[in-house]
Design a protein around this motif. Structure first.
Motif, PDB file in Angstrom:
ATOM      1  N   TYR A 377       1.799 -12.973 -47.633  1.00 10.32           N
ATOM      2  CA  TYR A 377       1.565 -12.031 -46.308  1.00 10.32           C
ATOM      3  C   TYR A 377       0.493 -13.023 -45.852  1.00 10.32           C
ATOM      4  N   LEU A 378      -0.838 -12.160 -46.370  1.00  5.16           N
ATOM      5  CA  LEU A 378      -2.001 -12.369 -45.692  1.00  5.16           C
ATOM      6  C   LEU A 378      -2.062 -13.887 -46.165  1.00  5.16           C
ATOM      7  N   SER A 379      -1.728 -14.485 -47.244  1.00  3.54           N
ATOM      8  CA  SER A 379      -1.887 -16.379 -46.482  1.00  3.54           C
ATOM      9  C   SER A 379      -0.954 -16.814 -45.817  1.00  3.54           C
ATOM     10  N   SER A 380       0.117 -16.379 -45.413  1.00  3.67           N
ATOM     11  CA  SER A 380       0.858 -16.918 -44.727  1.00  3.67           C
ATOM     12  C   SER A 380      -0.092 -16.993 -42.983  1.00  3.67           C
ATOM     13  N   ILE A 381      -1.001 -15.657 -42.975  1.00  5.37           N
ATOM     14  CA  ILE A 381      -1.879 -15.209 -41.962  1.00  5.37           C
ATOM     15  C   ILE A 381      -2.583 -16.923 -41.882  1.00  5.37           C
ATOM     16  N   LEU A 382      -3.626 -17.029 -42.707  1.00  5.28           N
ATOM     17  CA  LEU A 382      -4.362 -17.868 -43.092  1.00  5.28           C
ATOM     18  C   LEU A 382      -3.801 -19.728 -42.722  1.00  5.28           C
ATOM     19  N   GLU A 383      -2.288 -19.949 -43.010  1.00  2.00           N
ATOM     20  CA  GLU A 383      -1.898 -21.179 -42.926  1.00  2.00           C
ATOM     21  C   GLU A 383      -2.053 -21.378 -41.645  1.00  2.00           C
ATOM     22  N   LYS A 384      -2.031 -20.270 -40.549  1.00  2.00           N
ATOM     23  CA  LYS A 384      -2.173 -20.819 -39.407  1.00  2.00           C
ATOM     24  C   LYS A 384      -2.823 -20.205 -38.210  1.00  2.00           C
ATOM     25  N   ASN A 385      -4.163 -19.236 -39.053  1.00  2.00           N
ATOM     26  CA  ASN A 385      -5.467 -18.718 -38.002  1.00  2.00           C
ATOM     27  C   ASN A 385      -6.499 -19.313 -39.130  1.00  2.00           C
ATOM     28  N   PRO A 386      -6.608 -20.246 -40.324  1.00  2.00           N
ATOM     29  CA  PRO A 386      -8.023 -19.879 -41.070  1.00  2.00           C
ATOM     30  C   PRO A 386      -8.873 -18.832 -41.157  1.00  2.00           C
ATOM     31  N   ALA A 387      -9.567 -18.992 -40.066  1.00  2.00           N
ATOM     32  CA  ALA A 387     -10.791 -17.937 -39.328  1.00  2.00           C
ATOM     33  C   ALA A 387     -10.489 -16.922 -39.589  1.00  2.00           C
ATOM     34  N   HIS A 388      -9.279 -16.332 -40.091  1.00  2.00           N
ATOM     35  CA  HIS A 388      -8.818 -14.321 -39.762  1.00  2.00           C
ATOM     36  C   HIS A 388      -9.335 -13.790 -41.085  1.00  2.00           C
ATOM     37  N   PRO A 389     -10.536 -12.807 -40.788  1.00  2.00           N
ATOM     38  CA  PRO A 389     -12.018 -12.624 -41.268  1.00  2.00           C
ATOM     39  C   PRO A 389     -10.991 -11.467 -42.530  1.00  2.00           C
ATOM     40  N   GLY A 390     -10.312 -10.590 -41.731  1.00  4.30           N
ATOM     41  CA  GLY A 390      -9.202  -8.801 -42.205  1.00  4.30           C
ATOM     42  C   GLY A 390      -8.243  -9.810 -43.261  1.00  4.30           C
ATOM     43  N   ALA A 391      -7.846 -10.965 -43.422  1.00  3.79           N
ATOM     44  CA  ALA A 391      -6.633 -11.800 -44.032  1.00  3.79           C
ATOM     45  C   ALA A 391      -8.111 -12.032 -45.885  1.00  3.79           C
ATOM     46  N   ARG A 392      -8.837 -12.966 -44.508  1.00  7.18           N
ATOM     47  CA  ARG A 392      -9.595 -13.642 -45.863  1.00  7.18           C
ATOM     48  C   ARG A 392     -10.840 -12.907 -46.449  1.00  7.18           C
ATOM     49  N   ALA A 393     -11.336 -11.732 -45.994  1.00  8.93           N
ATOM     50  CA  ALA A 393     -11.557 -11.079 -46.804  1.00  8.93           C
ATOM     51  C   ALA A 393     -10.949  -9.827 -48.224  1.00  8.93           C
ATOM     52  N   ALA A 394      -9.529 -10.080 -47.525  1.00  8.58           N
ATOM     53  CA  ALA A 394      -8.957  -9.040 -48.516  1.00  8.58           C
ATOM     54  C   ALA A 394      -8.060  -9.408 -50.210  1.00  8.58           C
ATOM     55  N   LEU A 395      -7.967 -11.030 -49.415  1.00  7.97           N
ATOM     56  CA  LEU A 395      -7.728 -11.751 -50.283  1.00  7.97           C
ATOM     57  C   LEU A 395      -8.980 -12.295 -51.577  1.00  7.97           C
ATOM     58  N   ARG A 396      -9.675 -12.647 -50.752  1.00  6.54           N
ATOM     59  CA  ARG A 396     -11.463 -12.481 -51.816  1.00  6.54           C
ATOM     60  C   ARG A 396     -11.676 -11.743 -52.725  1.00  6.54           C
ATOM     61  N   LYS A 397     -11.021 -10.271 -52.635  1.00  7.49           N
ATOM     62  CA  LYS A 397     -11.295  -9.348 -53.014  1.00  7.49           C
ATOM     63  C   LYS A 397     -10.118  -8.824 -54.074  1.00  7.49           C
ATOM     64  N   TYR A 398      -8.977  -9.255 -53.249  1.00  3.19           N
ATOM     65  CA  TYR A 398      -7.747  -8.804 -54.674  1.00  3.19           C
ATOM     66  C   TYR A 398      -7.895 -10.598 -55.802  1.00  3.19           C
ATOM     67  N   TYR A 399      -9.078 -11.642 -55.120  1.00  2.00           N
ATOM     68  CA  TYR A 399      -8.666 -12.258 -56.223  1.00  2.00           C
ATOM     69  C   TYR A 399      -9.852 -12.327 -57.262  1.00  2.00           C
ATOM     70  N   GLN A 400     -10.920 -11.952 -56.722  1.00  2.00           N
ATOM     71  CA  GLN A 400     -11.865 -11.211 -57.735  1.00  2.00           C
ATOM     72  C   GLN A 400     -11.808  -9.958 -58.702  1.00  2.00           C
ATOM     73  N   SER A 401     -11.175  -9.544 -58.220  1.00  2.00           N
ATOM     74  CA  SER A 401     -10.497  -8.289 -59.230  1.00  2.00           C
ATOM     75  C   SER A 401      -9.494  -8.720 -60.365  1.00  2.00           C
ATOM     76  N   LYS A 402      -8.902 -10.430 -59.780  1.00  2.00           N
ATOM     77  CA  LYS A 402      -7.971 -11.018 -61.224  1.00  2.00           C
ATOM     78  C   LYS A 402      -8.833 -11.521 -61.561  1.00  2.00           C
ATOM     79  N   SER A 403     -10.134 -12.193 -61.659  1.00  2.00           N
ATOM     80  CA  SER A 403     -10.810 -12.754 -62.103  1.00  2.00           C
ATOM     81  C   SER A 403     -10.784 -13.933 -61.949  1.00  2.00           C
ATOM     82  N   LEU A 404     -10.207 -14.283 -60.741  1.00  2.00           N
ATOM     83  CA  LEU A 404      -9.966 -15.970 -60.330  1.00  2.00           C
ATOM     84  C   LEU A 404     -11.070 -16.225 -58.796  1.00  2.00           C
ATOM     85  N   ALA A 405     -11.032 -17.388 -58.755  1.00  2.00           N
ATOM     86  CA  ALA A 405     -11.774 -17.874 -57.909  1.00  2.00           C
ATOM     87  C   ALA A 405     -11.610 -17.524 -56.323  1.00  2.00           C
ATOM     88  N   THR A 406     -12.367 -17.309 -55.286  1.00  2.00           N
ATOM     89  CA  THR A 406     -11.488 -17.463 -53.799  1.00  2.00           C
ATOM     90  C   THR A 406     -11.359 -18.525 -53.050  1.00  2.00           C
TER      91      THR A 406
END
Length: 422
Positions: A377-406
């Motif tokens: 769902y969060l990625s689907s926001i970035l498909e239409k609005n790549p600059a959405h700060p909340g979605a981008r920050a949440a995904l960055r935190k999630y990927y870092q917790s999984k040891s994945l690069a953003t």
């Protein structure tokens, strides 16, 4: 050596004398490629190992072994086999290209996409079907639906008979169809997978996906044969056993389910899903002490699981555990409240899509339900609005917790804009 072993050895020696070493190696390679096309990776390896055991291996033998290891996730053996292929004369470009495919399928797509654009002679140095698979896997890892979908469309045009592009079409329909409001997405995916598993009975990834889809469509009895089939496949690992156990649990066959979850834990003691599900079944059967042990072990990585949290709280009956019991019950109630809000948000989005509601829904799912769906769902926001700060920050935190690069470290901002056919 047994009499049978001696006879086999004599037959091999006779075969080698009659056909010659190069012919035997050629046949082993041909058989391995054929088995790979049928998704029989373990049997393909045996063909290659047979040539190797006779001292007839060449660079292509080890290259194909490396490719199988890449596709099946055995990355230490992947590097080892590529090294052997290089020592036998495999060109450096083929070695580097195969490493690029590994990085691409793992989510680091920038290098692979840049290399494809810079190749003067097109993609002849790669197998284009392998490139498509690596790219689509990379985009799926980060929930990039539109980009993955575009490459699948091109894959369908370029290689209409490749069964893998049909598999990924089904994956896209299952994961993103409801979010993208594709009418009848699940049923379309079921039709694709039903035909695919009939044509390719050893395509265990397709059978597993079909079983999961049938389970989610509440066709649980139809899902059982798919998982049973996969349990017999040498490459499928423990996932079919987990899925089969989940089926039996939902069909009310508790003892069968518990036995299968225990079987998984004997092989993988740290498997959180098996431990959580076994603990829930034990709680339902009033085996409270056993349930507590398993639920406690699974809790740190599954704090979003309402049934786990609720069941664990209710196993805590000693006076000294009452404060923790209270905290867990409060968290269970919070999860239930959040999931109720999520249901309302889903209903609202169905009527009228709204970026902020989609963001709220993604955040709730990420923390209080299925994190993978939250990521979608969060990625689907970035498909239409790549600059959405909340979605981008949440995904960055999630990927870092999984040891994945953003994603922005590994992907072009708009890789789909000029995506060519391979």
């Amino acid at each position: 050596m047994t009499v049978g072993g001696v006879l086999v050895l004599l037959a091999v020696v006779a075969w080698a004398v009659i056909l010659g070493p190069s012919t035997i190696n050629s046949r082993c390679l041909s058989l391995a490629r054929s088995r790979m096309e049928q998704f029989e990776y373990t049997r393909a390896l045996k063909s290659l190992e047979f040539a190797e055991s006779l001292g007839l291996d060449d660079q292509e033998t080890h290259f194909l072994k490396a490719r199988i290891y890449r596709k099946t996730g055995r990355f230490n053996l992947f590097e080892e086999s590529l090294g052997k292929a290089g020592s036998k004369g495999l060109p450096k470009t083929r070695i580097e290209n195969e490493k690029l495919l590994l990085r691409g399928q793992s989510g680091n797509l920038r290098e692979l996409l840049d290399e494809l654009e810079n190749l003067a002679g097109g993609v002849d140095q790669f197998d284009p079907r392998e490139v498509y698979e690596a790219i689509v896997n990379g985009f799926l890892l980060y929930g990039r639906f539109m980009d993955a979908n575009l490459y699948v469309q091109n894959w369908e045009k370029d290689f209409p008979t490749d069964p893998r592009q049909r598999f990924y079409r089904a994956i896209l329909l299952i994961r993103f169809g409801p979010i993208q409001k594709i009418q009848g997405a699940q049923e379309k995916a079921a039709g694709i997978l039903d035909k695919l598993t009939s044509e390719y009975p050893n395509y265990f990834q397709a059978a597993m996906t079909y079983g999961d889809l049938l389970f989610n469509l509440n066709r649980i009895e139809d899902a059982v044969p798919q998982f049973e089939r996969c349990r017999q496949h040498p490459d499928a690992g423990i996932q079919p056993t987990l899925s089969l156990a989940r089926c039996y649990a939902n069909l009310g066959q508790q003892q069968k389910a518990k036995a299968l979850f225990r079987e998984v834990l004997e092989r993988e003691p740290a498997n959180d899903f098996a431990r959580a599900e076994l603990g829930k079944l034990q709680y339902n059967d009033e085996e409270f002490e056993e349930a507590r042990v398993n639920l406690e072990a699974a809790y740190p990585n599954r704090k979003w699981d309402f049934d786990l949290v609720n069941s664990l709280a209710r196993t805590l009956r000693a006076p000294e555990d009452q404060q923790r019991r209270k905290e867990l019950l409060e968290r269970a109630n919070l999860i239930r409240e959040k999931l109720a809000i999520a249901q309302d948000l889903m209903a609202a989005i169905e009527v009228r899509d709204d970026e902020e509601k989609r963001f709220q829904l993604g955040m709730i799912l990420l923390e209080y339900s299925d994190p993978e769906t939250g990521v979608i769902y969060l990625s689907s926001i970035l498909e239409k609005n790549p600059a959405h700060p909340g979605a981008r920050a949440a995904l960055r935190k999630y990927y870092q917790s999984k040891s994945l690069a953003t994603p922005n470290q590994n992907l072009p901002d708009r890789p789909s804009a000029n995506s060519p056919n391979l």
